[in-house]
Design a protein around this motif. Structure first.
Motif, PDB file in Angstrom:
ATOM      1  N   ALA A 267       0.828  -1.211   0.000  1.00 55.49           N
ATOM      2  CA  ALA A 267       0.000   0.000   0.000  1.00 55.49           C
ATOM      3  C   ALA A 267       0.860   1.257   0.000  1.00 55.49           C
ATOM      4  O   ALA A 267       0.511   2.270  -0.618  1.00 55.49           O
ATOM      5  N   GLN A 268       2.003   1.187   0.661  1.00 54.32           N
ATOM      6  CA  GLN A 268       2.904   2.332   0.714  1.00 54.32           C
ATOM      7  C   GLN A 268       3.625   2.539  -0.613  1.00 54.32           C
ATOM      8  O   GLN A 268       3.747   3.683  -1.097  1.00 54.32           O
ATOM      9  N   LYS A 269       4.096   1.451  -1.209  1.00 56.50           N
ATOM     10  CA  LYS A 269       4.878   1.542  -2.440  1.00 56.50           C
ATOM     11  C   LYS A 269       4.015   1.705  -3.689  1.00 56.50           C
ATOM     12  O   LYS A 269       4.469   2.248  -4.697  1.00 56.50           O
ATOM     13  N   LEU A 270       2.770   1.242  -3.617  1.00 51.13           N
ATOM     14  CA  LEU A 270       1.872   1.300  -4.772  1.00 51.13           C
ATOM     15  C   LEU A 270       0.579   2.011  -4.366  1.00 51.13           C
ATOM     16  O   LEU A 270      -0.486   1.400  -4.256  1.00 51.13           O
ATOM     17  N   PRO A 271       0.648   3.308  -4.140  1.00 53.09           N
ATOM     18  CA  PRO A 271      -0.521   4.032  -3.616  1.00 53.09           C
ATOM     19  C   PRO A 271      -1.722   4.028  -4.553  1.00 53.09           C
ATOM     20  O   PRO A 271      -2.850   4.245  -4.106  1.00 53.09           O
ATOM     21  N   HIS A 272      -1.506   3.779  -5.835  1.00 57.44           N
ATOM     22  CA  HIS A 272      -2.629   3.794  -6.776  1.00 57.44           C
ATOM     23  C   HIS A 272      -3.231   2.401  -6.981  1.00 57.44           C
ATOM     24  O   HIS A 272      -4.196   2.254  -7.751  1.00 57.44           O
ATOM     25  N   ALA A 273      -2.681   1.404  -6.322  1.00 57.10           N
ATOM     26  CA  ALA A 273      -3.258   0.062  -6.383  1.00 57.10           C
ATOM     27  C   ALA A 273      -4.190  -0.155  -5.209  1.00 57.10           C
ATOM     28  O   ALA A 273      -4.059   0.478  -4.159  1.00 57.10           O
ATOM     29  N   ARG A 274      -5.128  -1.058  -5.375  1.00 59.04           N
ATOM     30  CA  ARG A 274      -6.046  -1.442  -4.301  1.00 59.04           C
ATOM     31  C   ARG A 274      -5.485  -2.719  -3.677  1.00 59.04           C
ATOM     32  O   ARG A 274      -5.382  -3.749  -4.338  1.00 59.04           O
ATOM     33  N   VAL A 275      -5.108  -2.640  -2.413  1.00 60.03           N
ATOM     34  CA  VAL A 275      -4.481  -3.773  -1.737  1.00 60.03           C
ATOM     35  C   VAL A 275      -5.461  -4.347  -0.718  1.00 60.03           C
ATOM     36  O   VAL A 275      -5.948  -3.629   0.167  1.00 60.03           O
ATOM     37  N   LEU A 276      -5.756  -5.644  -0.847  1.00 56.60           N
ATOM     38  CA  LEU A 276      -6.672  -6.315   0.060  1.00 56.60           C
ATOM     39  C   LEU A 276      -5.949  -7.416   0.807  1.00 56.60           C
ATOM     40  O   LEU A 276      -5.192  -8.195   0.196  1.00 56.60           O
ATOM     41  N   LYS A 277      -6.174  -7.496   2.108  1.00 62.21           N
ATOM     42  CA  LYS A 277      -5.656  -8.617   2.892  1.00 62.21           C
ATOM     43  C   LYS A 277      -6.612  -9.784   2.685  1.00 62.21           C
ATOM     44  O   LYS A 277      -7.720  -9.809   3.218  1.00 62.21           O
ATOM     45  N   ALA A 278      -6.159 -10.748   1.884  1.00 59.72           N
ATOM     46  CA  ALA A 278      -7.041 -11.862   1.540  1.00 59.72           C
ATOM     47  C   ALA A 278      -6.219 -13.085   1.168  1.00 59.72           C
ATOM     48  O   ALA A 278      -5.118 -12.967   0.626  1.00 59.72           O
ATOM     49  N   ASP A 279      -6.771 -14.243   1.442  1.00 64.80           N
ATOM     50  CA  ASP A 279      -6.146 -15.512   1.094  1.00 64.80           C
ATOM     51  C   ASP A 279      -6.737 -15.981  -0.235  1.00 64.80           C
ATOM     52  O   ASP A 279      -7.910 -16.368  -0.304  1.00 64.80           O
ATOM     53  N   ALA A 280      -5.913 -15.949  -1.295  1.00 60.54           N
ATOM     54  CA  ALA A 280      -6.415 -16.276  -2.632  1.00 60.54           C
ATOM     55  C   ALA A 280      -6.711 -17.757  -2.803  1.00 60.54           C
ATOM     56  O   ALA A 280      -7.298 -18.154  -3.824  1.00 60.54           O
ATOM     57  N   THR A 281      -6.324 -18.583  -1.843  1.00 66.31           N
ATOM     58  CA  THR A 281      -6.670 -20.002  -1.926  1.00 66.31           C
ATOM     59  C   THR A 281      -8.029 -20.295  -1.303  1.00 66.31           C
ATOM     60  O   THR A 281      -8.505 -21.418  -1.351  1.00 66.31           O
ATOM     61  N   SER A 282      -8.661 -19.264  -0.730  1.00 67.30           N
ATOM     62  CA  SER A 282      -9.990 -19.413  -0.132  1.00 67.30           C
ATOM     63  C   SER A 282     -11.048 -18.901  -1.103  1.00 67.30           C
ATOM     64  O   SER A 282     -11.029 -17.727  -1.491  1.00 67.30           O
ATOM     65  N   ARG A 283     -11.967 -19.754  -1.480  1.00 63.96           N
ATOM     66  CA  ARG A 283     -13.005 -19.353  -2.431  1.00 63.96           C
ATOM     67  C   ARG A 283     -13.872 -18.247  -1.857  1.00 63.96           C
ATOM     68  O   ARG A 283     -14.258 -17.308  -2.578  1.00 63.96           O
ATOM     69  N   ILE A 284     -14.154 -18.315  -0.573  1.00 62.39           N
ATOM     70  CA  ILE A 284     -14.988 -17.287   0.051  1.00 62.39           C
ATOM     71  C   ILE A 284     -14.326 -15.917  -0.053  1.00 62.39           C
ATOM     72  O   ILE A 284     -14.966 -14.922  -0.419  1.00 62.39           O
ATOM     73  N   GLU A 285     -13.043 -15.878   0.265  1.00 68.40           N
ATOM     74  CA  GLU A 285     -12.332 -14.593   0.210  1.00 68.40           C
ATOM     75  C   GLU A 285     -12.159 -14.121  -1.224  1.00 68.40           C
ATOM     76  O   GLU A 285     -12.119 -12.912  -1.491  1.00 68.40           O
ATOM     77  N   MET A 286     -12.060 -15.053  -2.170  1.00 65.20           N
ATOM     78  CA  MET A 286     -11.999 -14.668  -3.588  1.00 65.20           C
ATOM     79  C   MET A 286     -13.328 -14.039  -4.015  1.00 65.20           C
ATOM     80  O   MET A 286     -13.350 -13.042  -4.757  1.00 65.20           O
ATOM     81  N   GLU A 287     -14.425 -14.617  -3.548  1.00 73.40           N
ATOM     82  CA  GLU A 287     -15.729 -14.050  -3.882  1.00 73.40           C
ATOM     83  C   GLU A 287     -15.878 -12.658  -3.287  1.00 73.40           C
ATOM     84  O   GLU A 287     -16.410 -11.744  -3.940  1.00 73.40           O
ATOM     85  N   GLU A 288     -15.434 -12.484  -2.043  1.00 73.67           N
ATOM     86  CA  GLU A 288     -15.518 -11.177  -1.396  1.00 73.67           C
ATOM     87  C   GLU A 288     -14.678 -10.130  -2.123  1.00 73.67           C
ATOM     88  O   GLU A 288     -15.009  -8.940  -2.123  1.00 73.67           O
ATOM     89  N   ALA A 289     -13.576 -10.578  -2.746  1.00 73.24           N
ATOM     90  CA  ALA A 289     -12.724  -9.653  -3.496  1.00 73.24           C
ATOM     91  C   ALA A 289     -13.260  -9.394  -4.900  1.00 73.24           C
ATOM     92  O   ALA A 289     -12.620  -8.675  -5.675  1.00 73.24           O
TER      93      ALA A 289
END
Length: 447
Positions: A267-289
């Motif tokens: 988030a500090q180095k890429l201020p124009h990107a959207r950074v989410l704390k999420a586990d990409a191996t979790s389908r639920i968290e992928m859906e939320e993202a």
């Protein structure tokens, strides 16, 4: 060609195998005797047990007669010092693999020049570039970045009723730091002259800095293409570099990272990107993202299995295009069956870079495009060669173009009155039929 490789790990072994297949003489140095015996015993190479930073060991490897030294151990400091020592002892060219991105930040300190190394290669950055090229292939094709990222090559299709449609090159007021290198019309690809007219449907290849090219592209498009939503799973160095390359007016970048501290760093180095704390191996968290809404999903985590699983999940959720980083070559055959559009292997990317360095003579890297008709060289200007004997306007180049020149880390698009000097690195676009003719112009005279 005589090649010395520092490190008998996965990368060193893969390089040794490929170079042997291309009939090069290879010697591999590693301090671990068991690793040498296990990894390269079946290859036609000489294994030497020892310290890559020990002059005695390098003498044993005949470093004085090496055409190329590849320092690809798992430690940056060993690679930097070893490659520097090899160069000083007589290796014609030396390359160091690096992990730490600080070493690639020439704004703070130029480690490459300090250690007198010809090139520093980062598998993570090269992989990110490969992924970026695939992502930008829709309408805008980044063929490659050269001269440590100072020059980009992009191909754009001319849209009807754009500023360039029906105009000759001489009528376009393109930025001075942009050069039109190739014009592809139907099955024909050629280096255009000032009088050549550009028409809708043509493909134009541009050379220059990224900012200059981004400005020049406006001449060839009638309206901006819609922004694409990119989701990158994994905030490691590959994901970080990919996001940094893509961020701009054409892409919306979201990053998924499970580690809180790494999220804060991103988030500090890429201020124009959207950074989410999420586990990409979790389908639920992928859906939320909202992964299913993404135009492109990139799996760039540290484990191949995780990348494959989350790539399949992203496909099922509705992502239109899936790209994945896959390090194990035996996985690549099954990826298409799983719905993953493209897999990128860091080792294969590195191997292609190295093969470009062993073409012979002054060529540092070689890339082909336009269905193999055109070639881009990153090539060194050798002392006494024809290219250094006068202004560019006095040198006849048939079906070739000097697109950019780098001199002591300053890169520019040369004009007709510029003269190249020994030690300069040039970006040359040429037709495949004149490869040897152009190469000879950069060679040091034999008499």
């Amino acid at each position: 060609m005589n090649v010395v490789i520092f490190g008998a790990g996965t990368v060193g072994t893969a390089l040794a195998k490929t170079l042997c297949e291309h009939q090069h003489d290879v010697r591999v140095i590693d301090k671990n005797r068991e690793q040498i015996e296990h990894n390269i015993s079946d290859l036609d190479v000489q294994g030497i047990t020892g310290n890559c930073c020990d002059a005695v060991t390098l003498f044993q490897a005949d470093i004085l007669n090496a055409d190329l030294t590849l320092a690809v151990t798992s430690l940056d400091e060993i690679n930097l010092v070893g490659a520097s020592l090899a160069k000083e002892m007589g290796s014609k060219r030396s390359v160091a693999r690096i992990f730490n991105p600080t070493y690639r930040d020439f704004s703070t300190f130029d480690y490459q020049s300090h250690f007198h190394i010809d090139r520093m290669l980062s598998l993570e950055y090269l992989t990110a570039q490969e992924l970026s090229s695939s992502i930008r292939r829709t309408g805008f094709l980044t063929v490659e970045s050269f001269l440590r990222g100072g020059i980009e090559v992009q191909e754009v299709e001319v849209q009807p009723d754009s500023k360039s449609d029906g105009k000759s090159l001489s009528q376009l007021e393109l930025p001075k730091q942009v050069r039109v290198g190739l014009l592809s019309s139907g099955k024909r690809a050629f280096i255009p002259q000032a009088s050549d007219v550009i028409e809708a449907g043509d493909h134009v290849t541009l050379f220059g800095s990224r900012d200059a090219i981004d400005h020049a592209i406006k001449y060839f498009e009638r309206k901006k293409p819609p922004r694409k939503d990119i989701i990158i799973a994994g905030g490691g160095e590959i994901g970080f570099n990919l996001a940094a390359i893509l961020l701009g007016e054409r892409f919306e970048v979201t990053m998924l990272e499970s580690d809180q501290k790494r999220c804060e760093y991103l988030a500090q180095k890429l201020p124009h990107a959207r950074v989410l704390k999420a586990d990409a191996t979790s389908r639920i968290e992928m859906e939320e993202a909202r992964v299913g809404k993404a135009d492109i999903f990139v799996a760039a985590m540290g484990r191949d299995e995780d990348n494959i699983v989350c790539g399949v999940e992203a496909r099922e959720l509705g992502s239109q295009q899936i790209l994945s980083v896959v390090r194990r070559p035996d996985y690549t055959n099954v990826l298409e069956k799983l719905g993953i559009n493209q897999a990128v292997s860091p080792r294969e990317v590195m191997t292609r870079q190295v093969l470009g360095m062993v073409r012979g003579g002054p060529i540092l890297a070689e890339h082909t495009f336009a269905a193999g008709q055109a070639i881009v060289w990153e090539i060194e200007v050798q002392a006494g060669c024809e290219m250094s004997r006068g202004p560019l306007k006095t040198i006849k180049l048939r079906n070739a173009l000097i697109a950019a020149v780098d001199r002591q880390n300053y890169t520019w698009v040369p004009g007709a009155d510029d003269t190249m000097q020994p030690g300069d690195t040039a970006i040359v676009l040429l037709h495949r039929d004149v490869k040897e003719e152009i190469r000879q112009k950069f060679l040091k005279p034999t008499t």
